[in-house]
Design a protein around this motif. Structure first.
Motif, PDB file in Angstrom:
ATOM      1  N   VAL A 229       0.841  -1.200   0.000  1.00  0.00           N
ATOM      2  CA  VAL A 229       0.000   0.000   0.000  1.00  0.00           C
ATOM      3  C   VAL A 229       0.877   1.252   0.000  1.00  0.00           C
ATOM      4  CG1 VAL A 229      -1.909  -1.170   1.146  1.00  0.00           C
ATOM      5  CG2 VAL A 229      -0.140  -0.048   2.528  1.00  0.00           C
ATOM      6  N   ALA A 230       0.231   2.406  -0.166  1.00  0.00           N
ATOM      7  CA  ALA A 230       0.969   3.671  -0.283  1.00  0.00           C
ATOM      8  C   ALA A 230       1.860   3.921   0.924  1.00  0.00           C
ATOM      9  CB  ALA A 230      -0.017   4.824  -0.472  1.00  0.00           C
ATOM     10  N   GLY A 231       1.434   3.491   2.111  1.00  0.00           N
ATOM     11  CA  GLY A 231       2.226   3.710   3.310  1.00  0.00           C
ATOM     12  C   GLY A 231       3.537   2.969   3.343  1.00  0.00           C
ATOM     13  N   ASP A 232       3.730   2.004   2.433  1.00  0.00           N
ATOM     14  CA  ASP A 232       4.988   1.249   2.386  1.00  0.00           C
ATOM     15  C   ASP A 232       6.107   1.999   1.679  1.00  0.00           C
ATOM     16  OD1 ASP A 232       3.723  -0.928   3.607  1.00  0.00           O
ATOM     17  OD2 ASP A 232       3.185  -1.841   1.688  1.00  0.00           O
ATOM     18  N   VAL A 233       5.763   3.020   0.910  1.00  0.00           N
ATOM     19  CA  VAL A 233       6.750   3.640   0.024  1.00  0.00           C
ATOM     20  C   VAL A 233       7.920   4.242   0.791  1.00  0.00           C
ATOM     21  CG1 VAL A 233       7.107   5.538  -1.614  1.00  0.00           C
ATOM     22  CG2 VAL A 233       5.150   4.003  -1.891  1.00  0.00           C
ATOM     23  N   GLY A 234       7.649   4.810   1.958  1.00  0.00           N
ATOM     24  CA  GLY A 234       8.724   5.452   2.711  1.00  0.00           C
ATOM     25  C   GLY A 234       9.892   4.532   3.019  1.00  0.00           C
ATOM     26  N   VAL A 235       9.620   3.275   3.357  1.00  0.00           N
ATOM     27  CA  VAL A 235      10.704   2.346   3.694  1.00  0.00           C
ATOM     28  C   VAL A 235      11.271   1.649   2.462  1.00  0.00           C
ATOM     29  CG1 VAL A 235       9.841   1.949   6.011  1.00  0.00           C
ATOM     30  CG2 VAL A 235       9.086   0.463   4.168  1.00  0.00           C
ATOM     31  N   LEU A 236      10.586   1.753   1.333  1.00  0.00           N
ATOM     32  CA  LEU A 236      11.043   1.083   0.116  1.00  0.00           C
ATOM     33  C   LEU A 236      11.932   1.967  -0.745  1.00  0.00           C
ATOM     34  CD1 LEU A 236       7.691  -0.649  -0.942  1.00  0.00           C
ATOM     35  CD2 LEU A 236       9.628  -1.682   0.249  1.00  0.00           C
ATOM     36  N   ALA A 237      11.805   3.274  -0.592  1.00  0.00           N
ATOM     37  CA  ALA A 237      12.483   4.198  -1.504  1.00  0.00           C
ATOM     38  C   ALA A 237      13.996   4.047  -1.492  1.00  0.00           C
ATOM     39  CB  ALA A 237      12.091   5.633  -1.164  1.00  0.00           C
ATOM     40  N   GLY A 238      14.594   3.652  -0.370  1.00  0.00           N
ATOM     41  CA  GLY A 238      16.040   3.489  -0.331  1.00  0.00           C
ATOM     42  C   GLY A 238      16.527   2.137  -0.785  1.00  0.00           C
ATOM     43  N   TYR A 240      14.585   0.060  -3.380  1.00  0.00           N
ATOM     44  CA  TYR A 240      14.101  -0.310  -4.711  1.00  0.00           C
ATOM     45  C   TYR A 240      14.016   0.908  -5.615  1.00  0.00           C
ATOM     46  CZ  TYR A 240      12.659  -4.636  -2.371  1.00  0.00           C
ATOM     47  OH  TYR A 240      12.646  -5.812  -1.665  1.00  0.00           O
ATOM     48  N   GLN A 241      13.993   0.632  -6.905  1.00  0.00           N
ATOM     49  CA  GLN A 241      13.847   1.696  -7.892  1.00  0.00           C
ATOM     50  C   GLN A 241      12.460   1.697  -8.541  1.00  0.00           C
ATOM     51  OE1 GLN A 241      16.793  -0.563  -8.049  1.00  0.00           O
ATOM     52  NE2 GLN A 241      17.417   0.916  -6.492  1.00  0.00           N
ATOM     53  N   VAL A 242      11.747   0.582  -8.396  1.00  0.00           N
ATOM     54  CA  VAL A 242      10.444   0.412  -9.044  1.00  0.00           C
ATOM     55  C   VAL A 242       9.501  -0.269  -8.048  1.00  0.00           C
ATOM     56  CG1 VAL A 242       9.201  -0.733 -10.958  1.00  0.00           C
ATOM     57  CG2 VAL A 242      11.484   0.233 -11.345  1.00  0.00           C
ATOM     58  N   ILE A 243       8.220   0.083  -8.108  1.00  0.00           N
ATOM     59  CA  ILE A 243       7.193  -0.546  -7.282  1.00  0.00           C
ATOM     60  C   ILE A 243       6.237  -1.320  -8.182  1.00  0.00           C
ATOM     61  CG2 ILE A 243       5.265  -0.169  -5.688  1.00  0.00           C
ATOM     62  CD1 ILE A 243       7.910   0.575  -4.462  1.00  0.00           C
ATOM     63  N   ASN A 244       6.067  -2.612  -7.895  1.00  0.00           N
ATOM     64  CA  ASN A 244       5.100  -3.430  -8.633  1.00  0.00           C
ATOM     65  C   ASN A 244       3.745  -3.318  -7.936  1.00  0.00           C
ATOM     66  OD1 ASN A 244       3.647  -5.268 -10.113  1.00  0.00           O
ATOM     67  ND2 ASN A 244       4.981  -7.004  -9.733  1.00  0.00           N
ATOM     68  N   ILE A 245       2.791  -2.689  -8.596  1.00  0.00           N
ATOM     69  CA  ILE A 245       1.465  -2.463  -8.025  1.00  0.00           C
ATOM     70  C   ILE A 245       0.527  -3.570  -8.484  1.00  0.00           C
ATOM     71  CG2 ILE A 245      -0.502  -0.895  -7.914  1.00  0.00           C
ATOM     72  CD1 ILE A 245       1.409   1.422  -8.347  1.00  0.00           C
ATOM     73  N   LYS A 246      -0.013  -4.289  -7.513  1.00  0.00           N
ATOM     74  CA  LYS A 246      -1.022  -5.306  -7.787  1.00  0.00           C
ATOM     75  C   LYS A 246      -2.272  -4.959  -6.988  1.00  0.00           C
ATOM     76  CE  LYS A 246       2.178  -9.151  -8.697  1.00  0.00           C
ATOM     77  NZ  LYS A 246       2.734 -10.433  -8.184  1.00  0.00           N
ATOM     78  N   GLY A 255      -6.888   1.981  -3.804  1.00  0.00           N
ATOM     79  CA  GLY A 255      -5.588   1.904  -3.158  1.00  0.00           C
ATOM     80  C   GLY A 255      -4.439   1.898  -4.145  1.00  0.00           C
ATOM     81  N   ALA A 256      -4.653   1.305  -5.324  1.00  0.00           N
ATOM     82  CA  ALA A 256      -3.599   1.256  -6.338  1.00  0.00           C
ATOM     83  C   ALA A 256      -3.269   2.650  -6.857  1.00  0.00           C
ATOM     84  CB  ALA A 256      -4.032   0.348  -7.487  1.00  0.00           C
ATOM     85  N   LEU A 257      -4.287   3.477  -7.046  1.00  0.00           N
ATOM     86  CA  LEU A 257      -4.048   4.852  -7.486  1.00  0.00           C
ATOM     87  C   LEU A 257      -3.261   5.629  -6.439  1.00  0.00           C
ATOM     88  CD1 LEU A 257      -7.575   5.514  -8.996  1.00  0.00           C
ATOM     89  CD2 LEU A 257      -5.439   5.480 -10.297  1.00  0.00           C
ATOM     90  N   ALA A 258      -3.576   5.393  -5.165  1.00  0.00           N
ATOM     91  CA  ALA A 258      -2.837   6.057  -4.090  1.00  0.00           C
ATOM     92  C   ALA A 258      -1.384   5.598  -4.062  1.00  0.00           C
ATOM     93  CB  ALA A 258      -3.511   5.781  -2.746  1.00  0.00           C
ATOM     94  N   LEU A 259      -1.144   4.305  -4.277  1.00  0.00           N
ATOM     95  CA  LEU A 259       0.231   3.794  -4.289  1.00  0.00           C
ATOM     96  C   LEU A 259       0.999   4.338  -5.483  1.00  0.00           C
ATOM     97  CD1 LEU A 259       2.527   2.060  -3.304  1.00  0.00           C
ATOM     98  CD2 LEU A 259       1.402   0.045  -4.275  1.00  0.00           C
ATOM     99  N   ALA A 260       0.349   4.428  -6.646  1.00  0.00           N
ATOM    100  CA  ALA A 260       1.018   4.991  -7.826  1.00  0.00           C
ATOM    101  C   ALA A 260       1.413   6.441  -7.582  1.00  0.00           C
ATOM    102  CB  ALA A 260       0.110   4.876  -9.047  1.00  0.00           C
ATOM    103  N   ASP A 261       0.541   7.207  -6.940  1.00  0.00           N
ATOM    104  CA  ASP A 261       0.850   8.605  -6.629  1.00  0.00           C
ATOM    105  C   ASP A 261       2.017   8.692  -5.648  1.00  0.00           C
ATOM    106  OD1 ASP A 261      -1.181   9.530  -8.265  1.00  0.00           O
ATOM    107  OD2 ASP A 261      -2.629   9.791  -6.630  1.00  0.00           O
ATOM    108  N   ALA A 262       2.014   7.826  -4.634  1.00  0.00           N
ATOM    109  CA  ALA A 262       3.086   7.849  -3.641  1.00  0.00           C
ATOM    110  C   ALA A 262       4.425   7.454  -4.260  1.00  0.00           C
ATOM    111  CB  ALA A 262       2.738   6.915  -2.479  1.00  0.00           C
ATOM    112  N   ALA A 263       4.408   6.469  -5.146  1.00  0.00           N
ATOM    113  CA  ALA A 263       5.633   6.049  -5.823  1.00  0.00           C
ATOM    114  C   ALA A 263       6.195   7.180  -6.669  1.00  0.00           C
ATOM    115  CB  ALA A 263       5.372   4.815  -6.674  1.00  0.00           C
ATOM    116  N   ALA A 264       5.317   7.846  -7.412  1.00  0.00           N
ATOM    117  CA  ALA A 264       5.771   8.952  -8.258  1.00  0.00           C
ATOM    118  C   ALA A 264       6.357  10.075  -7.415  1.00  0.00           C
ATOM    119  CB  ALA A 264       4.605   9.462  -9.103  1.00  0.00           C
ATOM    120  N   ALA A 265       5.720  10.375  -6.300  1.00  0.00           N
ATOM    121  CA  ALA A 265       6.216  11.446  -5.436  1.00  0.00           C
ATOM    122  C   ALA A 265       7.584  11.117  -4.854  1.00  0.00           C
ATOM    123  CB  ALA A 265       5.212  11.701  -4.306  1.00  0.00           C
ATOM    124  N   ALA A 266       7.868   9.816  -4.685  1.00  0.00           N
ATOM    125  CA  ALA A 266       9.163   9.386  -4.146  1.00  0.00           C
ATOM    126  C   ALA A 266      10.203   9.173  -5.241  1.00  0.00           C
ATOM    127  CB  ALA A 266       8.980   8.102  -3.338  1.00  0.00           C
ATOM    128  N   GLY A 267       9.841   9.429  -6.474  1.00  0.00           N
ATOM    129  CA  GLY A 267      10.779   9.257  -7.575  1.00  0.00           C
ATOM    130  C   GLY A 267      10.994   7.830  -7.996  1.00  0.00           C
TER     131      GLY A 267
END
Length: 329
Positions: A229-238, A240-246, A255-267
């Motif tokens: 979920v989107a809340g995972d992005v903070g610990v993943l950014a250091g 991984y380079q890509v997030i696989n959204i299922k 929830g997928a749209l929220a995760l895509a937005d969070a991933a984009a915001a984290a680069g």
């Protein structure tokens, strides 16, 4: 607006076995949800995944607990507090999106301000098998845009080599399904670069991926089992380079749209994936695929028979479902 919700378990036989490092699948077991209101019916699908402790019975129980809230008119945002992220909520969330489409007369993409879904290149999977069998499977896919190779720890270098030897042109994703160690990730970097692998997907177990923190790979690494979920992005950014959204992990398109937005915001880059499923799972995932650098939605192409009106695949390209199948009018 009073709604009625019906949920059931469905099974779709595969045309051939699907093998990964964790086992073999011959049937796609799914949950189908239908929500009716004002003469319209919205449909959604979820695929409970044992890797996350999910079962068909457990998913049906979760949906039963949420039935009264849905019947009373719970919105998709309110559903986030009623049900946990997972396959059960995915089926309900996507059924609500579809119902909203039918009642409003406006497609999901119109409501999101997106172009209509068109032809979408998808990864075609070479399942884990003997080296000759993997080479034969890859040879049949030599002209598709993207191949995904399922590997394990036995001989991943040769598994990748035999595929690239007979399929020199497609982009390649390598997916060990959490079966490697950090030492193997490091040792295999030169080979991945030599064979022009575009993405390495979840090589380490999700609970043992700290070794990736600060690691600079030669080939980008995608989080799959580590990312829900989107809340995972903070610990993943250091790591991984890509997030696989299922959607079965995020608990639906909302929830997928929220995760895509969070991933984009984290680069971070975005990949769209799915379980082995029918086109009822794939149709909403195509919305996220439109925002993705990598798409892996060939699940229905493994089925002996899909749902009527579903996606059609030719040479590694998916054509969208028929009008009215899901999310369209």
């Amino acid at each position: 607006m009073l709604r009625t919700l019906v949920a059931r378990a469905d099974a779709f036989a595969l045309a051939r076995p699907f093998r990964i490092s964790r086992g073999v699948k011959t049937v796609a077991d799914v949950i189908t949800v239908e929500i009716a209101a004002d003469g319209a019916i919205g449909r959604g699908e979820g695929v409970p995944y044992p890797r996350y402790g999910e079962t068909i019975a457990g998913a049906l129980d979760q949906i039963a607990l949420a039935r009264d809230a849905v019947a009373a008119g719970a919105t998709r945002d309110e559903l986030l507090a009623v049900m946990p992220a997972g396959a059960a909520r995915n089926a309900v969330d996507c059924a609500l999106w579809d119902l909203e489409t039918k009642l409003s007369g406006h497609s999901v993409t119109d409501r999101l301000g997106m172009p209509a879904i068109g032809a979408t290149p998808t990864a075609m999977t070479v399942g884990l098998d003997t080296l000759p069998a993997m080479a034969a499977a890859a040879r049949a896919l030599a002209d598709v845009p993207l191949i995904k190779i399922k590997v394990d720890r036995t001989d991943p270098a040769q598994q990748i080599r035999v595929v690239r030897a007979v399929a020199p042109n497609p982009r390649i994703i390598v997916d060990p399904n959490e079966s490697w160690t950090m030492a193997e990730v490091e040792a295999l970097q030169p080979l991945l670069a030599e064979l022009r692998v575009d993405l390495l997907e979840q090589p380490l177990p999700a609970d043992a991926d700290d070794g990736l923190d600060g690691f600079r790979p030669l080939v980008p690494i995608a989080a799959d089992e580590s990312a829900h979920v989107a809340g995972d992005v903070g610990v993943l950014a250091g790591k991984y380079q890509v997030i696989n959204i299922k959607l079965d992990k995020t608990g639906g398109l909302t929830g997928a749209l929220a995760l895509a937005d969070a991933a984009a915001a984290a680069g971070l880059g975005v990949m769209t994936g799915s379980m082995i499923s029918t086109s009822l799972s794939i149709a909403p995932a195509l919305v996220i695929a439109a925002r993705s650098a990598f798409v892996d939605l060939d699940g229905p192409l493994w089925l002996a028979a899909d749902r009527d009106g579903g996606v059609r695949g030719t040479d590694g390209v998916l054509e969208p479902p028929s009008p009215g199948f899901w999310g369209t009018v």
